[in-house]
Design an enzyme around this catalytic site. Structure first.
Site, PDB file in Angstrom:
ATOM      1  CD  GLU A   1      -2.715  -1.194   2.561  1.00 54.29           C
ATOM      2  OE1 GLU A   1      -2.452  -0.403   3.492  1.00 54.29           O
ATOM      3  OE2 GLU A   1      -3.656  -1.978   2.589  1.00 54.29           O
TER       4      GLU A   1
ATOM      5  CD  GLU B   1      -4.744  -7.726   2.160  1.00 55.68           C
ATOM      6  OE1 GLU B   1      -5.587  -6.979   2.685  1.00 55.68           O
ATOM      7  OE2 GLU B   1      -3.524  -7.492   2.200  1.00 55.68           O
TER       8      GLU B   1
HETATM    9  C1  GLA Z   1      -5.027  -4.263   4.570  1.00 55.46           C
HETATM   10  C2  GLA Z   1      -3.778  -5.009   4.940  1.00 55.46           C
HETATM   11  C3  GLA Z   1      -4.074  -6.268   5.690  1.00 55.46           C
HETATM   12  C4  GLA Z   1      -5.120  -6.066   6.750  1.00 55.46           C
HETATM   13  C5  GLA Z   1      -6.346  -5.447   6.163  1.00 55.46           C
HETATM   14  C6  GLA Z   1      -7.374  -5.196   7.232  1.00 55.46           C
HETATM   15  O1  GLA Z   1      -5.674  -4.733   3.478  1.00 55.46           O
HETATM   16  O2  GLA Z   1      -2.962  -5.326   3.839  1.00 55.46           O
HETATM   17  O3  GLA Z   1      -2.896  -6.684   6.306  1.00 55.46           O
HETATM   18  O4  GLA Z   1      -4.612  -5.249   7.772  1.00 55.46           O
HETATM   19  O5  GLA Z   1      -5.982  -4.214   5.596  1.00 55.46           O
HETATM   20  O6  GLA Z   1      -7.503  -6.222   8.115  1.00 55.46           O
END
Ligand code: GLA
Length: 659
Positions: free
Chosen positions: A344, A470
């Site tokens: 990020e 994710e």
């Molecule tokens: C982001 C992060 C993850 C996690 C999510 C929320 O996507 O990459 O590690 O912290 O947020 O749980």
């Protein structure tokens, strides 16, 4: 190719049709199991609660002052800190690991305060961990801390739950309730996700140590997933040991070697992965979030001066080195097949670097940008990761809203730069998605498809891999009903269709969590399983009609020549059955240098090629391996190809990528 049989699909649908709708929100007392402690404090309930350690000054007693119900409540007065307060030592009450518990309480504070129900435990290394489970805000009136589920595992010692507030105000508690939750088990008669997709990609999930505690969660993971991401435990805030950093600095007068350790909570998950032979995605090395600001300060304290870029580079290098070392020391036999090196790094609005700042003050700000002035830290992170990661570990850049045009352009530009130096192996698409009521989902499946196609084009061109890292898809608050779940199922199915379309470029699809109640976006019930572990309509929709494809031969973590030979033979057999090793290794394009078709370019490729050129009759090479080995693309296999592979391994040359 086989299709999931109609009978199997019908059986799945029948099971799903019989199930009730997911439990929304909290579990209520009526669902609960054995009582552990249920008191309105008219009895001696207050005596079960203790102070939190020697420094806790609070006085915990029965009080008759304006209770929430009945004649009495519990008062907690004389508190010198917000964390002072009433705690329950769970082992004293007969609570056991792996069991789900539910707790709730009515609370009141003198003036505005968040009252939190929290859990603490001590890990195997004697370190204490704290997490807030739920909360309620009181401004002098009684409020309810909602029914809250929690579990703990056998490795967590001295587990306590307690109530705390922001300030040291007097705290009142009434109608406290702690019971065993209903006991769940997983559905055994539904297909396994990882089996359905075994010919496509790994299917993974993310879990924290606490989430892994219930036995049913372990069973669910064993059945459905063949990739595990640690939800929090490998992030810098957990890997960095502040006291040890300060000690090292003091003893060595060197502020460039941060001290790294694996906490007991990480080991809980890694032990589980190891015992069950589940490959792990490492997450994450360099990130603005969940990275303590003291890591960027002179003396490893929040108040220190910011360190220089030079010092920070050394800290970054030693941190990354340290992470790989501590994992290798204890878990060398786990297949850490991927690591998110940087997470990020781009701002959603500007698609440029994040604002420089202190993450503890504002979660979007980046201390990396504060020290470096821009995103130039990224390339160093990849350089060090490449240097210290095991050769078989693939390195990823990972981000969210990755399908938004400008952000995606920034990611692609970065990836091109990194790929030019052979520093990156793939892109992680987080894919936190939303199903909306009355309007299109965000992103729509078409929008997501466009974003993925752009990444696929880059992956093809640069010979990179993609992973969905994710995945979750929330529902709007007022859409948590049958229609909403159907829409969610359709959306998940559309998204999976996109992913399946590009399966040759995607090696893993990871969901961010197991059951809905464990999700970080619990209010939107975004996952595949209900809190009672039954499969949701979206589970059904993503397996329904998926063509069965023979799984690729997986390459075991091998270190000996013998094992490599075996793997090569296995690939040969596989290829004889299907079409080519390119298809079965999931790349779909020629991968120059990969003579033994195991998705890695290493010395064994050069050795195999040398044996083939010298006509060693025992050397086994596939047709695809021959194509891959012809690095200079002159139509013959010769020593020049060996030289090119060796120069590539030594990072002196970049091998061509297939057109
Ligand atoms: C982001 C992060 C993850 C996690 C999510 C929320 O996507 O990459 O590690 O912290 O947020 O749980």
């Amino acid at each position: 190719m086989k299709r999931l049989s109609k009978t199997a699909a019908a059986a799945v649908s029948a099971v799903l049709a019989m199930q009730s709708l997911p439990l929304v929100g909290t579990i209520h007392a009526a669902d609960a199991g054995k009582e552990i402690l249920v008191t309105g404090f008219e009895d001696d309930g207050a005596s079960k609660f203790t102070k939190r350690g020697d420094d806790d000054t609070s006085v915990i007693e029965k009080s008759t002052e304006k209770p929430h119900s009945g004649d009495a409540c519990m008062s907690v007065t004389g508190r010198s800190e917000g964390w002072n307060g009433p705690a329950l030592v769970l082992s004293d009450l007969g609570c056991e690991p792996g069991v789900r518990y539910i707790a709730s309480a009515w609370v009141k504070t003198q003036w505005y305060n968040e009252c939190k129900l929290s859990l603490q435990y001590t890990d195997a290394d004697g370190e204490q961990h704290y997490s807030n489970l739920s909360k309620a805000v009181s401004q002098g009136e009684w409020v309810k801390i909602p029914d809250t589920k929690f579990s703990f595992s056998a490795d967590m010692k001295d587990v306590q739950i307690y109530i705390e507030s922001n300030d040291k105000v007097d705290l009142y508690v009434d109608d406290f309730f702690l019971t065993e939750g209903p006991s769940y088990s997983i559905q055994k008669d539904i297909p396994s996700l990882k089996d359905v997709y075994s010919g496509y990609f790994k299917v993974g999930t993310a879990v924290t140590a606490a989430e892994l505690a219930p036995n049913a969660t372990k069973d669910l993971i064993r059945k459905h997933f063949n990739s595990l991401t640690l939800g929090n435990e490998l992030k810098p805030e957990n890997m960095l040991d502040q006291k040890a950093c300060q000690k090292y600095l003091k003893e060595n007068d060197d502020n460039t070697v941060p001290q790294v350790r694996l906490q007991g909570s990480a080991k809980i998950i890694l032990d589980f992965a190891k015992e069950n032979n589940i490959p792990v995605r490492g997450h994450t090395l360099v990130w603005h979030s969940q990275t303590p600001t003291w890591f960027f300060k002179d003396d490893y304290t929040m108040d220190g001066d910011w360190v220089s870029k030079d010092v920070m580079l050394k800290r970054m290098e030693n941190y990354i080195k340290g992470v790989f070392e501590v994992i290798e020391a204890e878990y060398s036999d786990i297949d850490f097949y991927a690591w998110d090196v940087v997470n990020e790094a781009f701002d959603d609005n500007t698609a440029g670097p994040r604002n420089p700042g202190v993450y503890e003050d504002y979660r979007g700000d980046s201390a990396w940008v504060k020290v470096f002035g821009d995103n130039s830290f990224i390339k160093y992170a990849f350089k060090y990761a490449r240097q210290y990661a095991p050769a078989e570990t693939k390195l990823y850049y990972n981000d969210y809203n990755e399908y938004m045009t400008e952000k995606q352009n920034s990611i692609i530009k970065l990836v091109r730069e990194l790929a030019a130096d052979n520093l990156i192996d793939g892109i992680g698409m987080q894919s936190h998605l939303d199903v909306r009521k009355g309007s299109d989902a965000f992103p729509s499946a078409q929008h997501y498809a466009m974003g993925m196609k752009n990444f696929v084009d880059v992956a093809k061109e640069l010979n990179l891999d993609l992973q969905v890292t994710e995945l979750d898809a929330t529902l709007d608050k007022d859409y948590l009903n049958e229609t909403g779940f159907k829409t969610q199922a359709k959306y998940y199915s559309d998204i999976m269709d996109v992913i399946v379309k590009y399966k040759d470029y995607i090696s893993a699809v990871v969901f961010w969590g197991t059951t809905d109640d464990q999700s970080w976006r619990v209010e939107g019930l975004p996952l595949l399983f209900n809190e009672d572990y039954t499969a949701k309509p979206c589970f059904d929709s993503i397996i329904d009609g998926i063509e069965y494809v023979e799984p690729p031969v997986t390459t075991p973590k091998v270190t000996t020549t013998k094992a490599v030979t075996t793997t090569t033979e296995a690939v040969t057999t596989k290829e004889a059955e299907t079409t080519s090793c390119i298809l079965t290794t999931g790349y779909g394009v020629i991968r120059y240098g990969d003579t033994d078709c195991n998705n890695m370019i290493d010395v064994s490729d050069a050795v195999l090629l040398a044996r083939v050129i010298t006509e060693d009759r025992n050397a086994v090479i596939t047709d695809s391996g021959r194509k891959n080995a012809d690095c200079d693309r002159n139509g013959t296999l010769d020593p020049d190809d060996i030289t090119m592979i060796l120069r590539h391994i030594a990072k002196l040359e970049i091998l061509p990528v297939a057109e």
